[in-house]
Design a protein around this motif. Sequence first.
Motif, mmCIF file in Angstrom:
data_model
loop_
_atom_site.group_PDB
_atom_site.id
_atom_site.type_symbol
_atom_site.label_atom_id
_atom_site.label_comp_id
_atom_site.label_asym_id
_atom_site.label_seq_id
_atom_site.Cartn_x
_atom_site.Cartn_y
_atom_site.Cartn_z
ATOM 1 N N LEU A 50 24.215 47.532 39.684
ATOM 2 C CA LEU A 50 24.501 46.097 39.606
ATOM 3 C C LEU A 50 25.974 45.808 39.335
ATOM 4 N N ILE A 51 26.637 46.722 38.625
ATOM 5 C CA ILE A 51 28.061 46.499 38.345
ATOM 6 C C ILE A 51 28.952 47.334 39.267
ATOM 7 N N GLU B 187 22.820 37.807 31.347
ATOM 8 C CA GLU B 187 22.592 37.576 32.770
ATOM 9 C C GLU B 187 22.131 38.836 33.481
ATOM 10 N N LEU B 188 22.715 39.961 33.101
ATOM 11 C CA LEU B 188 22.328 41.197 33.785
ATOM 12 C C LEU B 188 20.907 41.607 33.412
ATOM 13 N N VAL B 189 20.524 41.445 32.169
ATOM 14 C CA VAL B 189 19.148 41.762 31.761
ATOM 15 C C VAL B 189 18.160 40.853 32.487
ATOM 16 N N PHE B 190 18.524 39.602 32.665
ATOM 17 C CA PHE B 190 17.680 38.674 33.427
ATOM 18 C C PHE B 190 17.513 39.174 34.857
ATOM 19 N N GLU B 191 18.597 39.711 35.429
ATOM 20 C CA GLU B 191 18.545 40.267 36.784
ATOM 21 C C GLU B 191 17.648 41.498 36.827
ATOM 22 N N GLY C 139 26.728 45.817 43.188
ATOM 23 C CA GLY C 139 27.976 45.250 42.698
ATOM 24 C C GLY C 139 27.913 43.766 42.399
ATOM 25 N N LYS C 140 26.721 43.223 42.287
ATOM 26 C CA LYS C 140 26.544 41.781 42.088
ATOM 27 C C LYS C 140 27.201 41.300 40.797
#
Length: 384
Positions: free
Chosen positions: A231-232, A136-140, A126-127
């Motif tokens: 992640l979401i 940002e999510l692809v970087f994560e 859930g970050k």
Amino acid sequence: RGGKMSQEIFKVTNYNVNILRDLLNQLPAFAEQVKAKYPNYKQWLSGEDYPTYDELVDISNIFHIPFGYFFFDRLPKRTITIPDFRNNKTQPSLELLDTLSFAEHIQDWAKDILAKWGNDKLELCGKYKNNLDIGELVFELKNIFEINNNWADIFIEWDNALDYLVDKADNKGIIILRNSTVHNELDRPLNINEFRGFVLYDDLAPVIFINNQGTTSDQILTLVNGVTHILIGESAFIGLDNLLPDNNDIERFCDMCTSEFFVPASQLKEAYEIETNINILAQQFNVSPILIAKRLLDMGLTTKELFLNIVQQLYQEEKSSMQLHKKETTNIKNIYETQFSRRFLQILTVATSQGDVLYGDALKIIKANATTLDNLIKEYDISL
């Protein structure tokens, strides 16, 4: 008397015959097995005769339902318990429902054990719930999978890529389950056209299930898409019919993140100005040609009609290639490593050794025999 024992055949007269009738109507594949094995089933339906206890138990096994269902007023309706954004929302098959139930059981058990051990919430869970930023999510994702440069520079073989990505997700605390059938029952294959996988979100024991009936590239996309959901902070089925997500903002976002992870739009645009052949572009980016076609559609460089025609042809080519190069897995340890990621096997074996889970319960959890579990304990009973 006389040294002989008479054996009386007990027939079950108080079962609900309507349950049997509904099962025969609703599950035709299993119904054929019952009809072939018990030709007197018509007498049971009419009330002229009754099945024995053993026959009724056997029939419940054929239909893969609890024996007690035969004494209910009506057949319980089983439904999908997580958001279903598949394009093809058909009535879920018994195979899908049983697979989902099995994964939920695995998650519930793992969650209880981890909570008992005092484990904290996983940082990645859930970050990005309140930050739906593709970049940002692809970087994560690249940090999670430890891919800092172009995906194309990392792997040559898809199978190696899948194993690598599963290990990295596993290292982050995600439980990965993979199978092509229900509980290794060869007569119950999973339908890749029904679902490619699903995500069961939990901040302590998130689970991703991958349908192994798909090509290796399908499985990789499902895995990365699943991590994006975690992640979401969302559970969901992953259909990805022709790689086209359902008309839902969250699903479209997860799809775009997955696609951008493998094929950055800026890089594909530059490459497409020089080369338009999909197969050559796929080699350059080391991805499936299907994903290249999908990215071209996303970027408005091809039409949906042309995309669907391309995908149909490419899927047939990939499936043929997959069957040609399909690995034979005979080693017991490898079979279970394929079905359950390393982290889950470690949780199970440590919990069994410490007495946090009974040995017999551990056998039921992974549906294994004692020899297999003993071998797994020797292999995985190490500190987490």
